[in-house]
Scaffold this motif. Structure first.
Motif, mmCIF file in Angstrom:
data_model
loop_
_atom_site.group_PDB
_atom_site.id
_atom_site.type_symbol
_atom_site.label_atom_id
_atom_site.label_comp_id
_atom_site.label_asym_id
_atom_site.label_seq_id
_atom_site.Cartn_x
_atom_site.Cartn_y
_atom_site.Cartn_z
ATOM 1 N N THR A 182 0.812 -1.219 0.000
ATOM 2 C CA THR A 182 0.000 0.000 0.000
ATOM 3 C C THR A 182 0.847 1.270 0.000
ATOM 4 O OG1 THR A 182 -0.163 -0.122 2.416
ATOM 5 C CG2 THR A 182 -1.962 -1.094 1.139
ATOM 6 N N ASN A 183 2.134 1.138 0.306
ATOM 7 C CA ASN A 183 3.066 2.268 0.236
ATOM 8 C C ASN A 183 4.315 1.807 -0.485
ATOM 9 O OD1 ASN A 183 1.997 4.652 2.021
ATOM 10 N ND2 ASN A 183 1.586 2.788 3.195
ATOM 11 N N GLY A 184 4.575 2.400 -1.633
ATOM 12 C CA GLY A 184 5.718 1.950 -2.423
ATOM 13 C C GLY A 184 6.337 3.094 -3.194
ATOM 14 N N ASN A 185 7.124 2.748 -4.173
ATOM 15 C CA ASN A 185 7.838 3.727 -4.983
ATOM 16 C C ASN A 185 7.420 3.598 -6.434
ATOM 17 O OD1 ASN A 185 9.503 4.754 -2.827
ATOM 18 N ND2 ASN A 185 10.676 2.853 -2.956
ATOM 19 N N ALA A 186 7.172 4.723 -7.080
ATOM 20 C CA ALA A 186 6.853 4.725 -8.499
ATOM 21 C C ALA A 186 7.998 4.101 -9.281
ATOM 22 C CB ALA A 186 6.584 6.148 -8.979
ATOM 23 N N GLY A 187 7.638 3.312 -10.300
ATOM 24 C CA GLY A 187 8.643 2.646 -11.118
ATOM 25 C C GLY A 187 9.027 1.271 -10.626
ATOM 26 N N THR A 188 8.517 0.865 -9.483
ATOM 27 C CA THR A 188 8.825 -0.456 -8.923
ATOM 28 C C THR A 188 7.633 -1.401 -9.140
ATOM 29 O OG1 THR A 188 10.256 0.499 -7.234
ATOM 30 C CG2 THR A 188 9.448 -1.746 -6.840
ATOM 31 N N LYS A 189 7.895 -2.607 -9.579
ATOM 32 C CA LYS A 189 6.825 -3.589 -9.807
ATOM 33 C C LYS A 189 6.421 -4.241 -8.493
ATOM 34 C CE LYS A 189 7.813 -7.458 -11.923
ATOM 35 N NZ LYS A 189 8.166 -8.390 -13.036
ATOM 36 N N TYR A 190 5.123 -4.276 -8.228
ATOM 37 C CA TYR A 190 4.586 -4.912 -7.028
ATOM 38 C C TYR A 190 3.555 -5.965 -7.418
ATOM 39 C CZ TYR A 190 6.745 -1.006 -4.579
ATOM 40 O OH TYR A 190 7.657 -0.084 -4.090
ATOM 41 N N THR A 191 3.422 -6.980 -6.578
ATOM 42 C CA THR A 191 2.456 -8.052 -6.816
ATOM 43 C C THR A 191 1.246 -7.852 -5.918
ATOM 44 O OG1 THR A 191 4.210 -9.629 -7.410
ATOM 45 C CG2 THR A 191 2.062 -10.543 -6.773
ATOM 46 N N TYR A 192 0.062 -7.867 -6.528
ATOM 47 C CA TYR A 192 -1.188 -7.739 -5.785
ATOM 48 C C TYR A 192 -2.000 -9.024 -5.931
ATOM 49 C CZ TYR A 192 0.026 -2.871 -5.231
ATOM 50 O OH TYR A 192 0.684 -1.713 -4.884
ATOM 51 N N PRO B 86 -10.307 -17.865 -16.725
ATOM 52 C CA PRO B 86 -10.963 -18.147 -15.440
ATOM 53 C C PRO B 86 -10.000 -18.677 -14.375
ATOM 54 C CG PRO B 86 -11.351 -19.955 -16.946
ATOM 55 C CD PRO B 86 -10.598 -18.918 -17.730
ATOM 56 N N HIS B 87 -10.381 -18.451 -13.106
ATOM 57 C CA HIS B 87 -9.625 -18.925 -11.963
ATOM 58 C C HIS B 87 -10.562 -19.693 -11.032
ATOM 59 C CE1 HIS B 87 -6.283 -16.325 -13.145
ATOM 60 N NE2 HIS B 87 -7.162 -15.348 -13.292
ATOM 61 N N ALA B 88 -10.009 -20.661 -10.339
ATOM 62 C CA ALA B 88 -10.819 -21.436 -9.403
ATOM 63 C C ALA B 88 -11.320 -20.546 -8.273
ATOM 64 C CB ALA B 88 -10.013 -22.595 -8.842
ATOM 65 N N SER B 89 -12.550 -20.783 -7.851
ATOM 66 C CA SER B 89 -13.141 -20.018 -6.755
ATOM 67 C C SER B 89 -12.294 -20.131 -5.492
ATOM 68 C CB SER B 89 -14.558 -20.536 -6.472
ATOM 69 O OG SER B 89 -15.076 -20.007 -5.275
ATOM 70 N N GLY B 90 -12.063 -18.981 -4.824
ATOM 71 C CA GLY B 90 -11.375 -18.977 -3.541
ATOM 72 C C GLY B 90 -9.874 -19.131 -3.601
ATOM 73 N N THR B 91 -9.281 -19.117 -4.784
ATOM 74 C CA THR B 91 -7.824 -19.234 -4.884
ATOM 75 C C THR B 91 -7.205 -17.852 -5.082
ATOM 76 O OG1 THR B 91 -7.910 -19.607 -7.281
ATOM 77 C CG2 THR B 91 -7.949 -21.539 -5.846
ATOM 78 N N ASN B 92 -5.984 -17.675 -4.573
ATOM 79 C CA ASN B 92 -5.277 -16.409 -4.730
ATOM 80 C C ASN B 92 -4.806 -16.245 -6.169
ATOM 81 O OD1 ASN B 92 -5.576 -15.677 -2.043
ATOM 82 N ND2 ASN B 92 -3.618 -16.558 -1.424
ATOM 83 N N VAL B 93 -5.086 -15.091 -6.733
ATOM 84 C CA VAL B 93 -4.633 -14.764 -8.091
ATOM 85 C C VAL B 93 -3.666 -13.595 -7.981
ATOM 86 C CG1 VAL B 93 -5.336 -13.962 -10.371
ATOM 87 C CG2 VAL B 93 -6.795 -15.565 -9.109
ATOM 88 N N ASN B 94 -2.417 -13.822 -8.345
ATOM 89 C CA ASN B 94 -1.366 -12.809 -8.223
ATOM 90 C C ASN B 94 -1.159 -12.101 -9.565
ATOM 91 O OD1 ASN B 94 -0.820 -13.487 -5.503
ATOM 92 N ND2 ASN B 94 0.475 -15.186 -6.180
ATOM 93 N N ILE B 95 -1.233 -10.778 -9.539
ATOM 94 C CA ILE B 95 -1.042 -9.981 -10.753
ATOM 95 C C ILE B 95 -0.063 -8.853 -10.439
ATOM 96 C CG2 ILE B 95 -2.155 -8.522 -12.481
ATOM 97 C CD1 ILE B 95 -4.679 -10.105 -12.134
ATOM 98 N N ASP B 96 0.954 -8.712 -11.275
ATOM 99 C CA ASP B 96 1.967 -7.677 -11.090
ATOM 100 C C ASP B 96 1.517 -6.364 -11.730
ATOM 101 O OD1 ASP B 96 3.623 -9.487 -9.820
ATOM 102 O OD2 ASP B 96 4.671 -10.037 -11.663
ATOM 103 N N HIS B 97 1.901 -5.261 -11.094
ATOM 104 C CA HIS B 97 1.607 -3.946 -11.674
ATOM 105 C C HIS B 97 2.670 -2.955 -11.240
ATOM 106 C CE1 HIS B 97 -0.861 -1.001 -13.685
ATOM 107 N NE2 HIS B 97 -0.717 -0.179 -12.658
ATOM 108 N N THR B 98 2.991 -2.036 -12.148
ATOM 109 C CA THR B 98 3.962 -0.978 -11.869
ATOM 110 C C THR B 98 3.307 0.376 -12.072
ATOM 111 O OG1 THR B 98 5.790 -2.385 -12.645
ATOM 112 C CG2 THR B 98 6.202 -0.007 -12.508
#
Length: 392
Positions: free
Chosen positions: A280-290, A319-331
């Motif tokens: 929730t607190n990071g640096n612009a230009g750095t890739k984080y996984t949500y 599609p993803h299985a119900s109740g499973t964690n889905v990790n997506i990177d964003h910068t």
């Protein structure tokens, strides 16, 4: 010398402040340019009618799976007034016949017909963009002023009641050819990659010419029985959509489309609001996984629509299985505070409420501050009294 030093220090502070101010203004100009480049034109959403795409395919076609995915994602995004139908030419006789009666049918798959053959795309175009362009182009066509309505009721034992109404708002009589396609939302047939098709045509509730007087409404009701149309005696209430289209009998192009699913007693439940977790607190230009997680009460697979609040979106990832964690990177490429929004949709189209997470990529003036501190440290080495004044 003592009189000069205060002015020297003030001058350094003023210059440093101006430098920081100039940097901030440049960043604001850059942000404005980015916003202008990603904002879609509003007029692209003002369609004259609901567009229809008919997707000709076969289960053995190696180039068809991506096209199926593009159309499903575009319709699922809700951004365009648009439906599509899958014509599984090697599985359903009526679908094959429909493919060949559309103007421009080439015999090649994948082939997508927009508005009854007004325009077509043959082959895999490599992205959603060409298909969106065709949808927008078709949506700008001039068509007669008619209203098309459909209601669908589930009668049980694979029977559905379909009622269609066509209102002519023109000053003269209207003639058209009516198709009411019975489709399975999640198809019983698989594509060449092993994924199920969507909105596959399995029959017609209506396939006839109609004539409507000026200012009048035509309506009719039929009962379509899956048991009378083998092998469709096992259709499920929550997996049926009826897509109704009316075509100009002269040029065969579409005039209007509407769709409905059976009402009354459906048991499908929407997924729960997604949980969003990540930095929730990071640096612009750095890739984080949500991480995104939504539970579907019926155990159905889910898709995620994610808005990053910086002009980028993930359109129905899954599609993803119900109740499973889905990790997506964003910068995030710029500083600021952003609200991540995500909603889930099950395979039958039921959508959750929006989940949110606020993240901050704080502004920093570390370059200017470091430069200033280094200058002052050098001055303090020559004039030790600054060590006490500035606490260096």
């Amino acid at each position: 010398m003592r009189k000069i030093l205060p002015f020297l220090v003030i001058g350094i502070l003023v210059l440093a402040g101006l430098g920081a101010g100039a940097l901030q203004i440049d960043n604001e100009k850059l942000e404005l340019k980015k916003i202008e480049s990603i904002t879609p034109a509003k007029e692209e959403r003002d369609f004259t009618h609901t567009v229809l795409a008919e997707f000709g395919t076969t289960s053995s076609c190696p180039h068809c799976p991506p096209v199926s995915g593009y159309l499903y994602d575009i319709q699922g995004s809700g951004e365009y007034d648009f439906y599509f139908i899958t014509l599984n030419a090697d599985k359903e006789t009526l679908a094959n016949a429909r493919y060949w009666e559309i103007p421009g049918a080439s015999g090649s798959v994948p082939q997508v017909f927009f508005d009854g053959g007004y325009s077509t795309l043959i082959g895999n175009q490599g992205s959603k963009t060409p298909y969106i362009s065709k949808i927008v182009q078709a949506g700008a066509r001039t068509v007669p002023d008619i209203d098309l309505n459909v209601a669908v009721d589930w009668l049980g034992d694979a029977e559905i009641e379909v009622t269609v109404g066509v209102t002519n708002n023109e000053g003269s009589s209207y003639s058209g050819h009516l198709h009411a396609y019975i489709t399975e939302i999640v198809s019983r047939w698989y594509d060449n990659s092993g994924n199920k098709y969507h909105y596959s045509m399995i029959g017609y509730a209506f396939n006839q010419n109609i004539n409507v007087g000026a200012g009048n409404t035509w309506s009719d009701t039929v009962i379509w029985d899956g048991d009378s149309h083998p092998p469709y005696g096992n259709i499920q209430e929550d997996n049926i959509m009826v897509i109704v289209s009316i075509f100009n009998p002269s040029n065969k192009y579409l005039d209007e489309t509407a769709a409905a699913t059976p009402g009354g007693g459906g048991t499908n439940n929407p997924p729960e609001t997604p949980d969003i977790d990540g930095t929730t607190n990071g640096n612009a230009g750095t890739k984080y996984t949500y991480t995104f997680n939504s539970v579907d009460p019926d155990g159905d697979d889910v898709y995620y629509y994610i808005k990053w609040d910086d002009g980028h979106t993930e359109v129905w990832d899954g599609p993803h299985a119900s109740g499973t964690n889905v990790n997506i990177d964003h910068t995030y490429t710029k500083e600021g505070t952003f609200t991540i929004e995500a909603k889930a949709k099950d395979i039958y189209g039921e959508e959750s409420a929006w989940g949110t997470l606020t993240v901050t990529m704080p502004r920093t003036k570390s370059i200017s501050n470091t430069f200033l501190v280094n200058i002052l440290k050098q001055i303090s080495q020559v004039f030790p009294i600054f060590n006490k004044i500035l606490n260096l």
